[in-house]
Structure formats: C-alpha cells, structure tokens
Design an enzyme around this catalytic site. Structure first.
Site, PDB file in Angstrom:
ATOM      1  N   HIS A  39       0.815  -1.223   0.000  1.00 53.39           N
ATOM      2  CA  HIS A  39       0.000   0.000   0.000  1.00 53.39           C
ATOM      3  C   HIS A  39       0.850   1.276   0.000  1.00 53.39           C
ATOM      4  O   HIS A  39       0.652   2.187  -0.788  1.00 53.39           O
ATOM      5  CB  HIS A  39      -0.855   0.058   1.271  1.00 53.39           C
ATOM      6  CG  HIS A  39      -1.793  -1.071   1.464  1.00 53.39           C
ATOM      7  ND1 HIS A  39      -2.959  -1.198   0.754  1.00 53.39           N
ATOM      8  CD2 HIS A  39      -1.755  -2.123   2.322  1.00 53.39           C
ATOM      9  CE1 HIS A  39      -3.613  -2.276   1.166  1.00 53.39           C
ATOM     10  NE2 HIS A  39      -2.906  -2.854   2.114  1.00 53.39           N
TER      11      HIS A  39
HETATM   12  C1  BDR Z   1      -2.197   0.977   5.647  1.00 51.00           C
HETATM   13  O1  BDR Z   1      -2.388   0.346   6.918  1.00 51.00           O
HETATM   14  C2  BDR Z   1      -1.172  -0.106   7.420  1.00 51.00           C
HETATM   15  O2  BDR Z   1      -1.327  -1.345   8.054  1.00 51.00           O
HETATM   16  C3  BDR Z   1      -0.223  -0.159   6.252  1.00 51.00           C
HETATM   17  O3  BDR Z   1       1.113   0.046   6.668  1.00 51.00           O
HETATM   18  C4  BDR Z   1      -0.713   0.955   5.371  1.00 51.00           C
HETATM   19  O4  BDR Z   1      -0.138   2.192   5.729  1.00 51.00           O
HETATM   20  C5  BDR Z   1      -3.026   0.224   4.619  1.00 51.00           C
HETATM   21  O5  BDR Z   1      -4.366   0.296   4.950  1.00 51.00           O
END
Ligand code: BDR
Ligand code: CA
Length: 329
Positions: A254
């Site tokens: 992400h």
């Molecule tokens: C986001 O949530 C976190 O767990 C990840 O690092 C990312 O920033 C994705 O939804």
C-alpha cells in the site's frame, strides 16, 4: 544544490509496518540515485507502538545506508493501543528485527514527530514534501500546535482511505484513517491540494514471492536482499487468505503507492474531489467519503488516485530496490 532544484525534499511519516519498510527502502534508493532528499523520518504509532516504529525506522535507515537521517518519535494518542501486529509481526517488521543491527537512534532523546515537522516546515516553507503513510496523528498534532503549518509543505501525499471499495479494517474504513479519524479530518481540512492513494489503487499492488526472488537473484549474497525476501514471506503468510489479493499469493505494498505517484506519475490516474471523514458513525468510523454525483461543483480538497498501471509501477520499484542493493555491494 540550486534553489531551483526540483528534487523533492521529503519527510516520511511512517509506522513500519511491512509495506512501510518496502517504501522506506525504495525511497533510500531514490535518495542514493540523487532523485530525492530525505530530510527526516517522523515515526508514528499505528501498525505497532511508537517505540517499535521508531526502532524499526532506525534499523531500516541503517540497513539502507542512511543512518544519519533524524527520526522523530510518534505522538501518542488514546488510539495508540489499537495495532496491526497480527499482519506486520510483533515488532512491525515480520519478527525479523533481531536479525538486523540495533537501532542507532535513541527513542528517549528523540524529538517528538510533531515538533520535528513544525521545525522543518517553518525553516523551509514551500520546500518540503510530506509523504504520510501512517495514521495522521503526527500531522494533526503539528497543525493543532501551529495552525497553518501544513500549508507550509510543498505537497502532502497520503496513503489512506477507501472510496469505491470496502475497507480493510472494517467494511467501511481503511486502517490509517480508522486508527485516528479525528486526525485525518484535521489534515483533510488543512489545505485543498492533498494527494491521496487509497485502497482503490493500492489493492492492485500485489508484491509476489517471484518479485522477491528476482531481487535475491540479482544479488544472492546481499543481507538486504535476503531481508526483503524474508519480510515478503512473512507478509504473504499473514495476508488474510489472499482475499485482498484476488487469490494471488502475495501482499499489498500500500504505502509504496505514494512514491509511485511522486517519482513515476505516469503510472496513475486521478480525480479531484472533496473528501470528508466519518468521525462519529457507530458502524462507519473512519469512512472516507466523496460525493460522486457532481465532482466539479464541489470545493475540492484532494486529488484521489483512481487507476494504477501495476506492471509499470512494479518495474520501477524492483529496478530501484535492485539498484539500492547493487550500490551497497
Ligand atoms: C495501511 O495500513 C497499514 O497497516 C499499512 O502500513 C498501510 O499504511 C493500509 O491500509
Ligand atoms: Ca503504514
């Protein structure tokens, strides 16, 4: 460097996190290639505690070869006991931290992340790009202490939200916004040109075992390559039955999407919209909303990515990670 340099001067606000680590290593490669400057890291609470995200940021800076970059310690909030260690490991780095050298930064002595943001943005108005890949607690705390400070950033790029797809922490909410929705609301109200890469695009960014293997094959003796491969294996292991990855064995990077926008903008398409945050809903806390009915008539506050060319994105990410490794050996 000339005053007219177009090289982004970046503060990375991060809560490592497996995908944060891929983003931070990518960024270190870009710095070493002379394509970016890393001004500071502001660690944040989120995936794990502020102590752990601080230590991880320090360890990964050393691993990538930039141990002298300052790291701020995350602002602690009432939300800070929620975490995502079931996805990222107890240490936020796939339980691999003990395989890496000890942190070189000291948590107790470090400046708070909000103070660090305020100091750097005030010293370099209009110059700093904030890449925010964690709950927005630090940015909101800075804005509360020094109203208007976020407008001093050149640009703010956020990984967060889910607009036309389900959330990943509840059916309505994405983790970073859900964790601290009041903070997200403050940041969303701070300026009208935020850049947001949400789950709508990051769900297409599936990092696979084959990609990790290609990095290891490019330099089989590299400790960094091996670490990336081990972290990838861990993250694949905790991905929820691959429901989020369309049945493909892999995990979602992400946070790296923010850097895709900044350094390879040809990989994404955008709409402009007014984003609002649900802070009070009984079932919908942390939901990110836009009104699709007439986007052009709304007083927009953000650009939202709607499409990503995943093949081009990964070509660039893999090349840059391999470059970082080859520059170390
Ligand atoms: C986001 O949530 C976190 O767990 C990840 O690092 C990312 O920033 C994705 O939804
Ligand atoms: Ca993150």
């Amino acid at each position: 460097m000339s005053a007219f340099s177009n090289i982004p001067k970046i503060i990375l606000d991060t809560d490592p996190g497996g995908d944060d680590i891929f983003a931070l290593l990518w960024l270190q490669s870009l710095v070493k290639q002379g394509l970016a400057e890393l001004i500071a890291i502001t660690a944040a609470g989120g995936n794990v505690s502020t102590e752990k995200t601080f230590s991880s940021a320090s360890r990964i800076l050393s691993l990538g070869g930039l141990p002298d970059v300052e790291v701020g310690r995350g602002v602690v909030t009432a939300h800070s006991s929620n975490d995502a260690s079931h996805i990222h490991g107890n240490d936020g780095m796939g339980n691999l931290s003990l395989q890496l050298p000890a942190p070189v930064h000291n948590y107790e002595m470090a400046r708070r992340s909000d103070d660090l943001l305020i100091e750097r943005l005030s010293a370099m108005p209009g110059e700093i790009t904030i890449v925010a890949i964690a709950p927005l607690t630090n940015l909101a705390a800075a804005e509360k202490k020094a109203p208007g400070i976020l407008r001093k950033a050149r640009e703010i790029i956020i990984m967060g939200g889910a607009f036309h797809c389900p959330g990943n922490i509840t059916s309505h909410a994405e983790f970073n916004v859900w964790f601290d929705p009041e903070a997200a609301e403050i940041v969303l109200n701070s300026r009208c040109d935020l850049v947001i890469t949400s789950l709508d695009v990051t769900r297409r960014l599936i990092f696979t075992r084959e990609m990790a293997q290609s990095i290891v094959q490019s330099n089989p003796d590299s400790e960094l390559a091996q670490f990336l491969s081990n972290l990838c294996e861990f993250m694949i292991g905790t991905a929820l039955e691959y429901r989020e990855t369309n049945g493909i064995s892999g995990f979602l990077v992400h946070d790296a999407a923010t850097l895709g926008y900044l350094f390879y903008p040809e990989t994404m398409m955008w709409i402009r919209a007014r984003v609002q945050i649900e802070t009070r809903g009984e079932w919908t806390q942390g939901q990110t909303l836009i009104d699709d009915r007439n986007l052009a008539k709304q007083p927009a506050n953000a650009w939202i990515a709607t499409e990503v060319d995943a093949a081009r994105f990964f070509t660039s990410l893999l090349e840059d990670l391999k470059r970082l490794i080859s520059m170390q050996t």
